[in-house]
Design a protein around this motif. Structure first.
Motif, PDB file in Angstrom:
ATOM      1  N   GLU A 106      63.874  99.312  -4.847  1.00 24.70           N
ATOM      2  CA  GLU A 106      64.876 100.012  -5.662  1.00 24.70           C
ATOM      3  C   GLU A 106      66.235  99.315  -5.583  1.00 24.70           C
ATOM      4  OE1 GLU A 106      61.547 102.584  -5.249  1.00 24.70           O
ATOM      5  OE2 GLU A 106      62.734 101.637  -3.682  1.00 24.70           O
ATOM      6  N   PHE A 107      66.587  98.859  -4.378  1.00 23.11           N
ATOM      7  CA  PHE A 107      67.856  98.160  -4.200  1.00 23.11           C
ATOM      8  C   PHE A 107      67.903  96.889  -5.041  1.00 23.11           C
ATOM      9  CE2 PHE A 107      70.096  94.710  -1.970  1.00 23.11           C
ATOM     10  CZ  PHE A 107      71.388  95.219  -1.972  1.00 23.11           C
ATOM     11  N   VAL A 108      66.860  96.077  -4.963  1.00 20.22           N
ATOM     12  CA  VAL A 108      66.822  94.806  -5.705  1.00 20.22           C
ATOM     13  C   VAL A 108      66.881  95.050  -7.208  1.00 20.22           C
ATOM     14  CG1 VAL A 108      65.347  92.840  -6.303  1.00 20.22           C
ATOM     15  CG2 VAL A 108      65.655  93.481  -3.905  1.00 20.22           C
ATOM     16  N   ILE A 109      66.109  96.019  -7.686  1.00 14.30           N
ATOM     17  CA  ILE A 109      66.106  96.311  -9.124  1.00 14.30           C
ATOM     18  C   ILE A 109      67.470  96.809  -9.573  1.00 14.30           C
ATOM     19  CG2 ILE A 109      65.165  97.824 -10.911  1.00 14.30           C
ATOM     20  CD1 ILE A 109      62.472  97.683  -9.409  1.00 14.30           C
ATOM     21  N   PHE A 110      68.044  97.745  -8.819  1.00 16.11           N
ATOM     22  CA  PHE A 110      69.352  98.292  -9.192  1.00 16.11           C
ATOM     23  C   PHE A 110      70.422  97.211  -9.198  1.00 16.11           C
ATOM     24  CE2 PHE A 110      73.502 100.049  -8.093  1.00 16.11           C
ATOM     25  CZ  PHE A 110      73.657 101.008  -9.072  1.00 16.11           C
ATOM     26  N   PHE A 111      70.450  96.402  -8.142  1.00 19.32           N
ATOM     27  CA  PHE A 111      71.482  95.376  -8.044  1.00 19.32           C
ATOM     28  C   PHE A 111      71.309  94.324  -9.138  1.00 19.32           C
ATOM     29  CE2 PHE A 111      73.829  91.788  -6.301  1.00 19.32           C
ATOM     30  CZ  PHE A 111      74.970  92.421  -5.820  1.00 19.32           C
ATOM     31  N   SER A 112      70.068  93.973  -9.455  1.00 23.16           N
ATOM     32  CA  SER A 112      69.811  92.984 -10.505  1.00 23.16           C
ATOM     33  C   SER A 112      70.235  93.499 -11.871  1.00 23.16           C
ATOM     34  CB  SER A 112      68.326  92.602 -10.517  1.00 23.16           C
ATOM     35  OG  SER A 112      67.945  92.032  -9.287  1.00 23.16           O
ATOM     36  N   VAL A 113      69.921  94.768 -12.148  1.00 16.60           N
ATOM     37  CA  VAL A 113      70.342  95.377 -13.418  1.00 16.60           C
ATOM     38  C   VAL A 113      71.867  95.398 -13.511  1.00 16.60           C
ATOM     39  CG1 VAL A 113      70.405  97.537 -14.731  1.00 16.60           C
ATOM     40  CG2 VAL A 113      68.254  96.731 -13.750  1.00 16.60           C
ATOM     41  N   MET A 114      72.523  95.707 -12.387  1.00 19.14           N
ATOM     42  CA  MET A 114      73.983  95.718 -12.372  1.00 19.14           C
ATOM     43  C   MET A 114      74.540  94.322 -12.654  1.00 19.14           C
ATOM     44  SD  MET A 114      76.637  96.617  -9.319  1.00 19.14           S
ATOM     45  CE  MET A 114      76.455  94.950  -8.723  1.00 19.14           C
ATOM     46  N   LEU A 115      73.923  93.289 -12.072  1.00 14.04           N
ATOM     47  CA  LEU A 115      74.360  91.921 -12.322  1.00 14.04           C
ATOM     48  C   LEU A 115      74.222  91.558 -13.801  1.00 14.04           C
ATOM     49  CD1 LEU A 115      72.866  89.985  -9.256  1.00 14.04           C
ATOM     50  CD2 LEU A 115      75.289  90.183  -9.831  1.00 14.04           C
ATOM     51  N   ALA A 262      70.584  87.475 -10.413  1.00 17.51           N
ATOM     52  CA  ALA A 262      69.655  88.561 -10.738  1.00 17.51           C
ATOM     53  C   ALA A 262      68.216  88.029 -10.773  1.00 17.51           C
ATOM     54  CB  ALA A 262      70.021  89.187 -12.080  1.00 17.51           C
ATOM     55  N   GLY A 263      68.044  86.860 -11.369  1.00 23.38           N
ATOM     56  CA  GLY A 263      66.721  86.265 -11.424  1.00 23.38           C
ATOM     57  C   GLY A 263      66.158  85.956 -10.047  1.00 23.38           C
ATOM     58  N   ARG A 264      67.034  85.454  -9.169  1.00 23.65           N
ATOM     59  CA  ARG A 264      66.595  85.127  -7.794  1.00 23.65           C
ATOM     60  C   ARG A 264      66.183  86.390  -7.034  1.00 23.65           C
ATOM     61  NH1 ARG A 264      64.563  84.748  -3.870  1.00 23.65           N
ATOM     62  NH2 ARG A 264      64.855  83.359  -2.064  1.00 23.65           N
ATOM     63  N   LEU A 265      66.950  87.450  -7.185  1.00 19.20           N
ATOM     64  CA  LEU A 265      66.627  88.705  -6.499  1.00 19.20           C
ATOM     65  C   LEU A 265      65.308  89.293  -7.001  1.00 19.20           C
ATOM     66  CD1 LEU A 265      70.126  90.429  -6.303  1.00 19.20           C
ATOM     67  CD2 LEU A 265      68.677  89.848  -4.348  1.00 19.20           C
ATOM     68  N   LEU A 266      65.142  89.325  -8.320  1.00 21.37           N
ATOM     69  CA  LEU A 266      63.909  89.888  -8.888  1.00 21.37           C
ATOM     70  C   LEU A 266      62.683  89.062  -8.493  1.00 21.37           C
ATOM     71  CD1 LEU A 266      65.237  90.860 -12.434  1.00 21.37           C
ATOM     72  CD2 LEU A 266      64.550  92.436 -10.610  1.00 21.37           C
ATOM     73  N   TRP A 267      62.867  87.755  -8.391  1.00 18.65           N
ATOM     74  CA  TRP A 267      61.763  86.888  -7.972  1.00 18.65           C
ATOM     75  C   TRP A 267      61.276  87.251  -6.566  1.00 18.65           C
ATOM     76  CZ3 TRP A 267      58.531  83.533 -10.166  1.00 18.65           C
ATOM     77  CH2 TRP A 267      57.839  82.653  -9.336  1.00 18.65           C
ATOM     78  N   SER A 268      62.218  87.729  -5.725  1.00 19.81           N
ATOM     79  CA  SER A 268      61.870  88.031  -4.334  1.00 19.81           C
ATOM     80  C   SER A 268      60.968  89.249  -4.192  1.00 19.81           C
ATOM     81  CB  SER A 268      63.152  88.260  -3.515  1.00 19.81           C
ATOM     82  OG  SER A 268      63.755  89.510  -3.832  1.00 19.81           O
ATOM     83  N   ILE A 269      60.842  90.077  -5.231  1.00 18.65           N
ATOM     84  CA  ILE A 269      59.972  91.257  -5.120  1.00 18.65           C
ATOM     85  C   ILE A 269      58.695  91.112  -5.931  1.00 18.65           C
ATOM     86  CG2 ILE A 269      61.886  92.838  -4.666  1.00 18.65           C
ATOM     87  CD1 ILE A 269      61.679  93.788  -7.563  1.00 18.65           C
ATOM     88  N   LEU A 270      58.527  89.953  -6.574  1.00 13.92           N
ATOM     89  CA  LEU A 270      57.309  89.732  -7.371  1.00 13.92           C
ATOM     90  C   LEU A 270      56.148  89.320  -6.462  1.00 13.92           C
ATOM     91  CD1 LEU A 270      58.772  87.843 -10.457  1.00 13.92           C
ATOM     92  CD2 LEU A 270      58.139  90.259 -10.264  1.00 13.92           C
TER      93      LEU A 270
END
Length: 270
Positions: A106-115, A262-270
């Protein structure tokens, strides 16, 4: 020693962006701290990231206040009013992040959307050629302060940032406040908001151990301090460069950086 130097350099870059664009630097501090705490395998890395990121932003925003005061660009009443509204938003956000429903994903998704949101707003500002300094400095109304501060504080607690990336676009684009004024009001409000946030998490029960021995609650001062000092120094450099570089290029550059993070963060949860 090498790690310390790297953190100082990252903090320097974050501080320069903070001084140039009116953000608290947390948009860079937070991903760095998140990867740092995750790599170290600490328990509850999200809480450690948010708490330590808010402390970094507190240091960087404090330097920004000095610069705004020296430049005679202070709006005390509006900044304090916005900050007090933001403290409420921080408290509500803290209830969310300390609940069992807010985890790493949830943290990664929220922060990425904010970015991505901030990138969109900054790109939009970069296309705006209007001379905003010719606008009148209309005071923010109570309702506008409540919405802006509440949103900024809530986002600050959920993402470990100062909230400037949200508050500055809201004031500038929706409430037609000049960018220069929005930056000043945002920085002053951040001081109250992020101080409230990191203090609450410093006294939050359940923290086990951070990366360094210099930890209180969920705030790891040892990990955060190099970033914060770099941010403080870089902030003065950003203020100096503020009038030297065309703002639209700065905003476009920051938008590209935000999308990449944002792309780097989202990649970390894939």
């Amino acid at each position: 020693m090498v790690e310390l130097l790297i953190l100082l350099l990252i903090g320097l870059a974050a501080g320069i962006l903070a001084g140039l664009l009116g953000i608290g630097g947390g948009i860079i501090f937070t991903p760095v701290l998140f990867f740092l705490f995750e790599e170290a395998g600490v328990e509850n890395p999200v809480l450690w990231t948010v708490a330590s990121g808010l402390f970094c932003t507190f240091i960087a925003a404090s330097g920004s206040i000095v610069r705004q005061y020296v430049q005679d660009n202070m709006f005390w009443g509006e900044g304090l009013k916005l900050g007090m509204m933001g403290v409420l938003g921080v408290y509500l956000g803290k209830l969310v992040i300390t609940s069992p429903y807010y985890s790493r994903t949830e943290f990664v998704i929220f922060f990425s959307v904010m970015l991505l949101y901030v990138a969109y707003m900054m790109f939009g500002r970069g296309k705006d050629e209007e001379n905003e300094y010719d606008r009148e400095y209309e005071p923010l109304k109570i309702r506008q302060s409540f919405i802006t501060g509440g949103c900024g504080g809530f986002v600050a607690a959920l993402a470990g940032v100062g909230g400037g990336g949200i508050m500055v676009p809201i004031m500038n684009l929706f409430y037609h406040q000049p960018f220069k004024k929005a930056v000043s009001v945002s920085h002053l409000a951040m001081i109250l908001m992020v101080t409230s946030g990191w203090l609450q998490l410093a006294f939050e029960p359940g923290a086990v151990s951070g990366i360094t021995e210099f930890s209180v609650g969920y705030v790891d001062f040892g990990a955060a301090f190099p970033l914060a000092i770099g941010g403080l120094i870089g902030g003065f450099g950003g203020a100096f460069l503020n009038q030297k570089i065309k703002r639209k290029y700065l905003q476009w550059g920051f938008a590209i950086l935000a999308v990449a993070m944002a792309g780097r963060l989202l990649w970390s949860i894939l």
